[in-house]
Design a protein around this motif. Sequence first.
Motif, PDB file in Angstrom:
ATOM      1  N   GLU A 348      -2.616  -7.972  -1.513  1.00  0.00           N
ATOM      2  CA  GLU A 348      -3.651  -8.861  -1.740  1.00  0.00           C
ATOM      3  C   GLU A 348      -3.588  -9.316  -3.427  1.00  0.00           C
ATOM      4  OE1 GLU A 348      -6.221 -10.512  -0.405  1.00  0.00           O
ATOM      5  OE2 GLU A 348      -5.441  -9.918   1.438  1.00  0.00           O
ATOM      6  N   GLY A 349      -2.861  -8.541  -4.053  1.00  0.00           N
ATOM      7  CA  GLY A 349      -2.659  -9.100  -5.483  1.00  0.00           C
ATOM      8  C   GLY A 349      -3.738  -8.688  -6.482  1.00  0.00           C
ATOM      9  N   THR A 350      -4.505  -7.666  -5.809  1.00  0.00           N
ATOM     10  CA  THR A 350      -5.831  -7.135  -6.599  1.00  0.00           C
ATOM     11  C   THR A 350      -5.339  -5.737  -7.214  1.00  0.00           C
ATOM     12  OG1 THR A 350      -7.178  -8.044  -4.675  1.00  0.00           O
ATOM     13  CG2 THR A 350      -8.003  -6.191  -6.133  1.00  0.00           C
ATOM     14  N   SER A 351      -5.800  -5.810  -8.634  1.00  0.00           N
ATOM     15  CA  SER A 351      -5.458  -4.271  -9.288  1.00  0.00           C
ATOM     16  C   SER A 351      -6.836  -3.584  -9.115  1.00  0.00           C
ATOM     17  CB  SER A 351      -4.939  -4.564 -10.498  1.00  0.00           C
ATOM     18  OG  SER A 351      -5.840  -4.966 -11.602  1.00  0.00           O
ATOM     19  N   VAL A 352      -6.255  -2.367  -9.124  1.00  0.00           N
ATOM     20  CA  VAL A 352      -7.614  -1.376  -8.819  1.00  0.00           C
ATOM     21  C   VAL A 352      -7.864  -0.527 -10.299  1.00  0.00           C
ATOM     22  CG1 VAL A 352      -8.133   0.677  -7.854  1.00  0.00           C
ATOM     23  CG2 VAL A 352      -6.884  -0.909  -6.402  1.00  0.00           C
ATOM     24  N   LEU A 353      -9.151  -0.515 -10.695  1.00  0.00           N
ATOM     25  CA  LEU A 353      -9.685  -0.546 -11.873  1.00  0.00           C
ATOM     26  C   LEU A 353      -9.998   1.243 -11.771  1.00  0.00           C
ATOM     27  CD1 LEU A 353     -11.031  -3.472 -11.907  1.00  0.00           C
ATOM     28  CD2 LEU A 353     -11.483  -2.706 -13.982  1.00  0.00           C
ATOM     29  N   MET A 354     -10.401   1.700 -10.689  1.00  0.00           N
ATOM     30  CA  MET A 354     -10.818   3.115 -10.580  1.00  0.00           C
ATOM     31  C   MET A 354     -10.704   3.659  -9.232  1.00  0.00           C
ATOM     32  SD  MET A 354     -14.156   4.607 -12.097  1.00  0.00           S
ATOM     33  CE  MET A 354     -15.140   5.926 -11.424  1.00  0.00           C
ATOM     34  N   ILE A 355     -10.408   4.768  -9.152  1.00  0.00           N
ATOM     35  CA  ILE A 355     -10.050   5.384  -7.869  1.00  0.00           C
ATOM     36  C   ILE A 355     -10.957   6.891  -7.712  1.00  0.00           C
ATOM     37  CG2 ILE A 355      -8.461   6.300  -6.050  1.00  0.00           C
ATOM     38  CD1 ILE A 355      -6.492   4.472  -7.003  1.00  0.00           C
ATOM     39  N   SER A 356     -11.468   7.015  -6.810  1.00  0.00           N
ATOM     40  CA  SER A 356     -11.955   8.433  -6.476  1.00  0.00           C
ATOM     41  C   SER A 356     -12.146   8.983  -4.822  1.00  0.00           C
ATOM     42  CB  SER A 356     -13.266   8.697  -7.209  1.00  0.00           C
ATOM     43  OG  SER A 356     -14.417   8.743  -6.454  1.00  0.00           O
ATOM     44  N   GLN A 357     -11.442  10.113  -4.879  1.00  0.00           N
ATOM     45  CA  GLN A 357     -11.391  10.613  -3.376  1.00  0.00           C
ATOM     46  C   GLN A 357     -12.028  11.995  -3.495  1.00  0.00           C
ATOM     47  OE1 GLN A 357      -7.915  11.763  -1.627  1.00  0.00           O
ATOM     48  NE2 GLN A 357      -8.657  11.371   0.478  1.00  0.00           N
ATOM     49  N   ALA A 358     -13.236  12.247  -2.683  1.00  0.00           N
ATOM     50  CA  ALA A 358     -13.647  13.359  -2.404  1.00  0.00           C
ATOM     51  C   ALA A 358     -12.812  14.342  -1.943  1.00  0.00           C
ATOM     52  CB  ALA A 358     -15.107  13.424  -1.735  1.00  0.00           C
ATOM     53  N   SER A 359     -12.844  15.666  -2.503  1.00  0.00           N
ATOM     54  CA  SER A 359     -11.648  16.658  -1.860  1.00  0.00           C
ATOM     55  C   SER A 359     -11.956  16.893  -0.314  1.00  0.00           C
ATOM     56  CB  SER A 359     -11.696  17.840  -2.839  1.00  0.00           C
ATOM     57  OG  SER A 359     -13.025  18.457  -2.825  1.00  0.00           O
ATOM     58  N   SER A 360     -13.123  16.830   0.222  1.00  0.00           N
ATOM     59  CA  SER A 360     -13.338  16.874   1.662  1.00  0.00           C
ATOM     60  C   SER A 360     -12.474  15.816   2.478  1.00  0.00           C
ATOM     61  CB  SER A 360     -14.679  16.828   1.814  1.00  0.00           C
ATOM     62  OG  SER A 360     -15.311  15.349   1.928  1.00  0.00           O
ATOM     63  N   GLU A 361     -12.048  14.987   1.674  1.00  0.00           N
ATOM     64  CA  GLU A 361     -11.226  13.717   2.143  1.00  0.00           C
ATOM     65  C   GLU A 361     -11.912  12.931   3.226  1.00  0.00           C
ATOM     66  OE1 GLU A 361      -6.904  14.379   3.301  1.00  0.00           O
ATOM     67  OE2 GLU A 361      -7.325  16.600   2.439  1.00  0.00           O
ATOM     68  N   GLN A 362     -13.225  12.860   3.211  1.00  0.00           N
ATOM     69  CA  GLN A 362     -13.917  12.050   4.320  1.00  0.00           C
ATOM     70  C   GLN A 362     -14.114  10.657   3.721  1.00  0.00           C
ATOM     71  OE1 GLN A 362     -17.138  13.796   6.301  1.00  0.00           O
ATOM     72  NE2 GLN A 362     -16.422  15.752   5.699  1.00  0.00           N
ATOM     73  N   SER A 363     -13.632  10.393   2.519  1.00  0.00           N
ATOM     74  CA  SER A 363     -13.805   9.207   2.050  1.00  0.00           C
ATOM     75  C   SER A 363     -13.004   8.559   0.709  1.00  0.00           C
ATOM     76  CB  SER A 363     -15.232   8.443   1.728  1.00  0.00           C
ATOM     77  OG  SER A 363     -15.608   9.370   0.282  1.00  0.00           O
ATOM     78  N   ILE A 364     -12.501   7.648   0.703  1.00  0.00           N
ATOM     79  CA  ILE A 364     -11.826   7.219  -0.461  1.00  0.00           C
ATOM     80  C   ILE A 364     -12.648   5.988  -1.052  1.00  0.00           C
ATOM     81  CG2 ILE A 364      -9.770   5.905  -1.365  1.00  0.00           C
ATOM     82  CD1 ILE A 364      -8.173   7.144   0.897  1.00  0.00           C
ATOM     83  N   CYS A 365     -12.821   6.026  -2.222  1.00  0.00           N
ATOM     84  CA  CYS A 365     -13.556   4.673  -2.744  1.00  0.00           C
ATOM     85  C   CYS A 365     -12.717   4.271  -3.877  1.00  0.00           C
ATOM     86  CB  CYS A 365     -14.950   4.927  -3.016  1.00  0.00           C
ATOM     87  SG  CYS A 365     -15.437   5.906  -4.198  1.00  0.00           S
ATOM     88  N   PHE A 366     -12.839   2.953  -4.236  1.00  0.00           N
ATOM     89  CA  PHE A 366     -12.167   2.552  -5.446  1.00  0.00           C
ATOM     90  C   PHE A 366     -12.860   0.800  -5.548  1.00  0.00           C
ATOM     91  CE2 PHE A 366      -9.941  -0.903  -2.953  1.00  0.00           C
ATOM     92  CZ  PHE A 366      -9.926  -0.374  -1.677  1.00  0.00           C
ATOM     93  N   ILE A 367     -12.428   0.821  -7.094  1.00  0.00           N
ATOM     94  CA  ILE A 367     -13.193  -0.431  -7.755  1.00  0.00           C
ATOM     95  C   ILE A 367     -12.322  -1.572  -7.913  1.00  0.00           C
ATOM     96  CG2 ILE A 367     -14.861  -0.961  -9.660  1.00  0.00           C
ATOM     97  CD1 ILE A 367     -16.062   1.435  -8.242  1.00  0.00           C
ATOM     98  N   ILE A 368     -12.991  -2.652  -7.639  1.00  0.00           N
ATOM     99  CA  ILE A 368     -12.115  -3.932  -7.767  1.00  0.00           C
ATOM    100  C   ILE A 368     -13.081  -4.914  -8.238  1.00  0.00           C
ATOM    101  CG2 ILE A 368     -10.223  -3.321  -5.996  1.00  0.00           C
ATOM    102  CD1 ILE A 368     -11.810  -5.054  -3.985  1.00  0.00           C
ATOM    103  N   PRO A 369     -12.431  -6.113  -8.666  1.00  0.00           N
ATOM    104  CA  PRO A 369     -13.210  -7.105  -8.885  1.00  0.00           C
ATOM    105  C   PRO A 369     -14.034  -7.692  -7.857  1.00  0.00           C
ATOM    106  CG  PRO A 369     -11.303  -7.435  -9.991  1.00  0.00           C
ATOM    107  CD  PRO A 369     -11.032  -6.144  -9.300  1.00  0.00           C
ATOM    108  N   THR A 370     -15.162  -8.232  -7.936  1.00  0.00           N
ATOM    109  CA  THR A 370     -15.903  -8.616  -6.910  1.00  0.00           C
ATOM    110  C   THR A 370     -15.280  -9.820  -6.109  1.00  0.00           C
ATOM    111  OG1 THR A 370     -17.831  -7.836  -7.752  1.00  0.00           O
ATOM    112  CG2 THR A 370     -18.328  -9.640  -6.013  1.00  0.00           C
ATOM    113  N   VAL A 371     -14.663 -10.694  -6.909  1.00  0.00           N
ATOM    114  CA  VAL A 371     -14.051 -11.883  -6.592  1.00  0.00           C
ATOM    115  C   VAL A 371     -13.140 -11.453  -5.471  1.00  0.00           C
ATOM    116  CG1 VAL A 371     -14.218 -13.412  -8.443  1.00  0.00           C
ATOM    117  CG2 VAL A 371     -12.132 -11.886  -8.291  1.00  0.00           C
TER     118      VAL A 371
END
Length: 470
Positions: A348-371
């Motif tokens: 998508e050409g989007t760069s990711v500013l921050m990533i976090s994954q819980a060690s239980s591996e039940q979710s991945i979340c990451f931060i990108i510009p709202t646009v």
Amino acid sequence: MSTLVMKFGGTSVGDAFAFAMVRDIVAEQARGGDRVIAVVSAMSGATDELTHGIVSAANGDKEIYHDVCNSLRERHVDVIAESIRDDATRDRLISIVDTLIAEYANLCASVHVLGEVTPRVMDAALSRGERLSARILAALLQQADVQSKAVDATDLIVTDQTFQNAAPIVQATRERISAHLVPLLDAGTTPVVTGFIAATQDGVTTTLGRGGSDYTAAIIGDALDADAVWIFTDVDGVMTADPHTVPEARVIPVISYTEVGELAYFGAKVLHPRTIRPVIEREIPVWVKNTFHPQRPGTRIVRDATNTHGTVKAVTMITGLSMVTIAGRGMIGIPGIAGRTFSAVAREGTSVLMISQASSEQSICFIIPTVSAKAVVHTLQEEMERELSRRDIDRIWADNDIVIISAIGTGMRGTPGISARIFGALGSAGINVIAIAQGSSECSISLVVTSADATRAVQQIHKEVINHGK
Ligand code: ASP
Ligand code: MG
């Protein structure tokens, strides 16, 4: 006698008053016998206006660029009229303004006919701003009896053909800089060099990327083995926080190159670290100083931090972000989900500013510009279609109004207790932290809060961690 590169940003040449400040700063140093090279940006906002004019012409609007020409002409002519006493010089400068702006108008007219603007044409258009301000400053210095000459960096900096973000070719650039600037300096002339712009081997104009004038200064500082590079701007130096958010923010006297890098990455409007690398590597001191208060000490940027044990130097925030979450119990232990997620985001050409994954591996979340949030969620839903239909992944969604706050300082490395202080400060103010990340460089801790809490969170960290850690 030292060799000094002094770079002045857009606000430092924003009007006649600012130009006069710059003239005095350069003149004082040159009269003191130093070899001074001034590097100037375009007048504040000029590069944005030039961009807006030519892009709208490409999109079919033929009025806007005329407005841009008029407003830029007026701003430059106002400065000239207010500050140049001699009629002949004034007329000469005004005719330069007219020529440079007429050339820009021609480019816009062609682009309007073609319905398209190439990166190469963009660079030709955008280079006008710096060409104008350099000529005005050189004339102002002459008027103050400082021998001076405007020099287009198209004669000095040789780059590849990556228009709009060109990379300098080091050896060829060094040779041109010494061939062009050394004779001027030897003759006691102060060159005023256009920031931001350069040229290919064949002389086609390129630019070094937005904000590229710092880079110009560093390239020249490196090539001339300068004694120092001074980056002049409209604030007193690099600050502990944005003073709009934290009124008691202070200037940081000494900061390392790594810390400046983290600061720039995490949203503080300081210089782009890439741009000063050439001088940092040579251990040439770089200072950030205020054009409007040149007697204030400013911030010194050094290669390595010393004696900063345990200190957090600055706190920043980046707004306008969304947090994308992929959640599902079926993700546990399945390899490749993270890989596919981030490949899809990259497509998508989007760069990711921050990533976090819980060690239980039940979710991945990451931060990108709202646009980019809508498009990214859509792409991920397509990418994970099978997993979604099997319920290995339950849901992919974006939360908006997210802010990343980062506490920065190399002194955090190996110092226990800093994150406890940060979270303690937020906890006692009742601020909810949504996600946390610490880079393994241990130079920064980032945390995610909602935009409603962001300002208070920054103030809290500044008060409890930075001010107390002093
Ligand atoms: N004028 C250019 C810009 O606004 C370069 C600079 O100011 O450094 O991006
Ligand atoms: Mg600028």
